[in-house]
Design an enzyme around this catalytic site. Structure first.
Site, PDB file in Angstrom:
ATOM      1  N   GLY A 192      67.759  11.639  40.374  1.00 54.99           N
ATOM      2  CA  GLY A 192      68.931  11.821  41.039  1.00 54.99           C
ATOM      3  C   GLY A 192      69.645  10.327  41.155  1.00 54.99           C
ATOM      4  O   GLY A 192      69.042   9.561  40.652  1.00 54.99           O
ATOM      5  N   GLY A 214      70.160   7.340  42.161  1.00 51.75           N
ATOM      6  CA  GLY A 214      69.567   6.524  43.404  1.00 51.75           C
ATOM      7  C   GLY A 214      70.242   5.328  43.649  1.00 51.75           C
ATOM      8  O   GLY A 214      70.059   4.511  44.478  1.00 51.75           O
ATOM      9  N   LYS A 245      78.377   2.772  40.210  1.00 50.11           N
ATOM     10  CA  LYS A 245      77.028   2.364  39.906  1.00 50.11           C
ATOM     11  C   LYS A 245      76.543   1.217  40.581  1.00 50.11           C
ATOM     12  O   LYS A 245      77.269  -0.060  40.308  1.00 50.11           O
ATOM     13  CB  LYS A 245      76.914   2.196  38.323  1.00 50.11           C
ATOM     14  CG  LYS A 245      75.495   2.603  37.947  1.00 50.11           C
ATOM     15  CD  LYS A 245      75.564   2.955  36.351  1.00 50.11           C
ATOM     16  CE  LYS A 245      73.981   2.623  35.954  1.00 50.11           C
ATOM     17  NZ  LYS A 245      74.283   2.551  34.498  1.00 50.11           N
ATOM     18  N   ASP A 300      66.548  -0.163  45.904  1.00 46.00           N
ATOM     19  CA  ASP A 300      67.592  -0.861  46.975  1.00 46.00           C
ATOM     20  C   ASP A 300      68.947  -0.157  46.600  1.00 46.00           C
ATOM     21  O   ASP A 300      70.029  -0.401  47.405  1.00 46.00           O
ATOM     22  CB  ASP A 300      67.565  -2.141  46.795  1.00 46.00           C
ATOM     23  CG  ASP A 300      68.168  -2.694  45.389  1.00 46.00           C
ATOM     24  OD1 ASP A 300      68.379  -1.763  44.646  1.00 46.00           O
ATOM     25  OD2 ASP A 300      68.195  -4.025  45.387  1.00 46.00           O
ATOM     26  N   ARG A 332      73.639  16.218  32.994  1.00 44.22           N
ATOM     27  CA  ARG A 332      72.347  15.775  32.109  1.00 44.22           C
ATOM     28  C   ARG A 332      71.455  16.851  31.903  1.00 44.22           C
ATOM     29  O   ARG A 332      71.387  17.734  32.423  1.00 44.22           O
ATOM     30  CB  ARG A 332      71.383  14.629  32.748  1.00 44.22           C
ATOM     31  CG  ARG A 332      72.417  13.540  33.252  1.00 44.22           C
ATOM     32  CD  ARG A 332      72.006  12.978  34.442  1.00 44.22           C
ATOM     33  NE  ARG A 332      72.729  12.087  35.171  1.00 44.22           N
ATOM     34  CZ  ARG A 332      72.967  10.666  35.075  1.00 44.22           C
ATOM     35  NH1 ARG A 332      71.922  10.142  34.269  1.00 44.22           N
ATOM     36  NH2 ARG A 332      73.696   9.897  35.659  1.00 44.22           N
ATOM     37  N   ASP A 389      66.930  12.529  31.544  1.00 41.54           N
ATOM     38  CA  ASP A 389      68.057  12.478  32.399  1.00 41.54           C
ATOM     39  C   ASP A 389      68.851  11.442  32.066  1.00 41.54           C
ATOM     40  O   ASP A 389      69.957  11.159  32.644  1.00 41.54           O
ATOM     41  CB  ASP A 389      67.117  11.697  33.719  1.00 41.54           C
ATOM     42  CG  ASP A 389      66.270  10.643  33.503  1.00 41.54           C
ATOM     43  OD1 ASP A 389      65.420  10.744  32.719  1.00 41.54           O
ATOM     44  OD2 ASP A 389      66.667   9.505  33.948  1.00 41.54           O
ATOM     45  N   ASN A 390      68.841  10.711  30.970  1.00 39.09           N
ATOM     46  CA  ASN A 390      69.843   9.863  30.432  1.00 39.09           C
ATOM     47  C   ASN A 390      70.532  10.496  29.143  1.00 39.09           C
ATOM     48  O   ASN A 390      71.022   9.803  28.375  1.00 39.09           O
ATOM     49  CB  ASN A 390      69.430   8.517  29.911  1.00 39.09           C
ATOM     50  CG  ASN A 390      68.745   7.835  31.107  1.00 39.09           C
ATOM     51  OD1 ASN A 390      69.077   8.203  32.123  1.00 39.09           O
ATOM     52  ND2 ASN A 390      67.776   7.024  30.863  1.00 39.09           N
ATOM     53  N   ASP A 401      74.131   5.810  30.271  1.00 38.28           N
ATOM     54  CA  ASP A 401      73.021   4.922  30.858  1.00 38.28           C
ATOM     55  C   ASP A 401      72.675   4.043  29.900  1.00 38.28           C
ATOM     56  O   ASP A 401      71.444   3.931  29.282  1.00 38.28           O
ATOM     57  CB  ASP A 401      71.949   5.761  31.372  1.00 38.28           C
ATOM     58  CG  ASP A 401      72.035   6.465  32.800  1.00 38.28           C
ATOM     59  OD1 ASP A 401      73.251   6.024  33.259  1.00 38.28           O
ATOM     60  OD2 ASP A 401      70.978   6.873  33.433  1.00 38.28           O
TER      61      ASP A 401
HETATM   62  P1  AMP Z   1      67.517   4.632  34.784  1.00 36.84           P
HETATM   63  O1  AMP Z   1      66.241   4.383  34.260  1.00 36.84           O
HETATM   64  O2  AMP Z   1      68.382   3.340  34.935  1.00 36.84           O
HETATM   65  O3  AMP Z   1      68.389   5.731  34.120  1.00 36.84           O
HETATM   66  O4  AMP Z   1      67.090   4.874  36.238  1.00 36.84           O
HETATM   67  C1  AMP Z   1      66.200   6.161  36.475  1.00 36.84           C
HETATM   68  C2  AMP Z   1      66.093   6.529  37.873  1.00 36.84           C
HETATM   69  O5  AMP Z   1      66.055   5.348  38.681  1.00 36.84           O
HETATM   70  C3  AMP Z   1      67.756   7.198  38.333  1.00 36.84           C
HETATM   71  O6  AMP Z   1      67.471   8.392  39.223  1.00 36.84           O
HETATM   72  C4  AMP Z   1      68.404   6.047  38.957  1.00 36.84           C
HETATM   73  O7  AMP Z   1      69.038   6.456  39.828  1.00 36.84           O
HETATM   74  C5  AMP Z   1      67.105   5.242  39.769  1.00 36.84           C
HETATM   75  N1  AMP Z   1      67.252   3.781  40.142  1.00 36.84           N
HETATM   76  C6  AMP Z   1      67.467   2.977  38.926  1.00 36.84           C
HETATM   77  N2  AMP Z   1      67.741   1.839  39.815  1.00 36.84           N
HETATM   78  C7  AMP Z   1      67.776   2.028  40.921  1.00 36.84           C
HETATM   79  C8  AMP Z   1      68.031   1.034  42.066  1.00 36.84           C
HETATM   80  N3  AMP Z   1      68.096  -0.155  42.055  1.00 36.84           N
HETATM   81  N4  AMP Z   1      67.761   1.806  43.194  1.00 36.84           N
HETATM   82  C9  AMP Z   1      67.495   3.100  43.661  1.00 36.84           C
HETATM   83  N5  AMP Z   1      67.398   4.034  42.368  1.00 36.84           N
HETATM   84  C10 AMP Z   1      67.532   3.442  41.182  1.00 36.84           C
HETATM   85 MG    MG Z   2      69.624   6.997  34.185  1.00 38.07          MG
END
Ligand code: AMP
Ligand code: MG
Length: 470
Positions: free
Chosen positions: A87, A89, A105, A117, A175, A240-241, A250
């Site tokens: 989700g 995040g 973002k 964070d 996605r 998810d990407n 992403d």
């Molecule tokens: P990503 O690999 O960047 O596509 O992120 C994978 C998952 O990690 C997604 O659910 C993002 O929302 C979550 N995520 C990545 N960075 C953060 C962050 N700094 N704080 C909270 N969730 C994160």
């Molecule tokens: Mg992602």
């Protein structure tokens, strides 16, 4: 003064288990880095305003009128491993404008932040702004960058870094993982709603899960073939990407190759090379197999559906291969493509691998007719290949030069340039960011003032690893 975004909020009409209402967290001292006014106009945004208000809105500090902000739920396979809940995040969807999602973002914690964070530092914000806009200029389906801001806050990664927020625009943020989370929960009703909604937004011609799947497969196949032709490595092709719309989404540890190698990997977390350059077609098909699996619960006669879906997924590698062949043929000036052209392409790529030449520049010297004097021409077998190619071009009716000029960019967002502009921005100097952005607006044009940007990295400038945006 005012900024007006004609928001629609159609996603919140979906079952509420698909999202969480979530406002972005205000930041201390937002400062605008860039606002993409032409894209804003395409979205129907009217602005009679100043940078301060743009910074307030695109940092999430001031919520624009009509926004109904949410964090979206999804799951996904990360490096092949199932993760039942991911989700947004660190992202918040403000709403849609002219049919496009507007998402912040790096805008703070959400119910899906897990241990994160919810923030982003400046580096990935600038990287995504540059690379996604360059992809658009190349003609690759992609999310876009509407704005970038500094938050005036500190984010802790390996060291304290200035925080940033990117405003991302996508034709949707649905996605493969959005379907997967519902399938895993056996939420058939939710799955049906999501498919109908996705069809309405992206594939109005599709009226069954099979037609929907076939449409997504076609777009994903075209997308990955396009990436390959530009030497682009996504780096984290997790489900998810992987966007249902077929847009590149992403931009984490993504990179364009300098020296050509089919096994090239940049991502610091891709230890086994799952998402290496040459593996991308296979992974795209793997991702579509996951989508097919997630759609199966929608079919009552599941045996027949398994057969039908399997056939669709199994047809994908050949679709990618055809797209790949057509794109690389165009890079060689060939438009009337025949199956044997694949050998010509493959042999050139083998020479390029052996010679470790720059991918982008090699296709440019072929375009300019100066390949013989280039590093590529130094290879023993090149002359022989070159003669074969010239003979092949005799059969073409279109002007090969024009075809090649339109298929081979002069400038790409090179890793070492991105690193350099991030370092400059950390010192408060955004000139290299704006210059590279301007240079990539017309990437196929030879522009003298940007000649330095075509240079491959010096040995000490070579970027060997890229990092996730987190
Ligand atoms: P990503 O690999 O960047 O596509 O992120 C994978 C998952 O990690 C997604 O659910 C993002 O929302 C979550 N995520 C990545 N960075 C953060 C962050 N700094 N704080 C909270 N969730 C994160
Ligand atoms: Mg992602």
């Amino acid at each position: 003064m005012s900024l007006h975004i004609p928001f629609e909020n159609s996603y919140v009409d979906l079952p509420d288990r698909l999202f969480a209402r979530q406002k972005p967290t205000p930041v201390r001292a937002p400062k605008l880095i860039a606002y993409n006014a032409p894209l804003g106009a395409e979205l129907g945004i009217t602005e009679d305003t100043d940078e301060a208000e743009l910074a307030q809105v695109f940092s999430g500090t001031q919520l624009p009128e009509g926004s109904d902000p949410i964090a979206q739920l999804y799951a996904g396979h990360q490096f092949g491993n199932w993760n039942p809940q991911l989700g947004d995040g660190r992202a918040v969807l403000l709403g849609e404008s002219n049919g496009y999602d507007i998402q912040l973002k790096g805008s703070g914690k959400t119910p899906f932040s897990r241990r994160g964070d919810g923030r982003s530092w400046l580096g990935p914000v600038l990287r995504e702004y540059i690379v996604s806009e360059a992809m658009h200029a190349f003609g690759v389906p992609t999310t876009r960058a509407l704005a970038a801001v500094e938050t005036g806050e500190t984010v802790f990664r390996e060291r304290p870094q200035p925080g940033g927020i990117l405003t991302r625009v996508a034709s949707s943020h649905i996605r493969v993982g959005t379907f997967q989370v519902l399938a895993a929960r056996q939420d058939i009703e939710g799955l049906q709603s999501l498919m109908s909604y996705s069809c309405a937004r992206h594939y109005p011609e599709a009226s069954s899960p099979a037609e929907f799947l076939a449409s997504v497969i076609a777009r994903q196949a075209a997308l990955v073939a396009h990436w390959m032709a530009l030497g682009f490595i996504h780096g984290v092709m997790n489900t998810d990407n992987c966007s249902i719309s077929g847009e590149t989404i992403d931009y984490g540890p993504c990179a364009f190759m300098d020296a050509f190698h089919p096994g090239k990997v940049f991502s610091s977390i891709d230890h086994y090379g799952r998402y290496a350059y040459g593996n991308q077609p296979e992974i795209a098909a793997w991702n579509m197999a996951q989508l097919a699996t997630a759609l199966l619960p929608l079919e009552s006669n599941s045996d027949a559906a398994v057969q039908e879906f399997t056939k669709l997924v199994h047809a994908m590698p050949e679709m990618i291969r055809t797209g790949w062949r057509n794109r690389f043929a165009a890079k060689l000036g060939i438009t009337e493509v025949v199956a044997e052209d694949e050998d010509l392409i493959a042999d050139l790529l083998e020479i390029m691998t052996d010679t470790k030449v720059d991918f982008t520049n090699s296709f440019r010297v072929l375009t300019d007719g100066t390949a013989t004097e280039s590093p590529l021409g130094a290879n023993d077998t090149f002359q022989n290949w070159h003669s074969r190619w010239q003979r092949r071009l005799e059969a073409e009716t279109a002007d090969p030069k024009a075809t090649m000029a339109a298929a081979n960019p002069v400038r790409i967002p090179r890793n070492h340039r991105i690193e350099a502009l991030i370092q400059a921005a950390l010192q408060g100097d955004y000139a290299p960011f704006h210059r590279l952005h301007a240079a990539l607006a017309q990437p196929f044009e030879v522009i003298e003032e940007f000649a330095d940007l075509t240079a491959p990295p010096e040995p000490e400038e070579v970027v060997t690893h890229t990092f996730c945006g987190t």
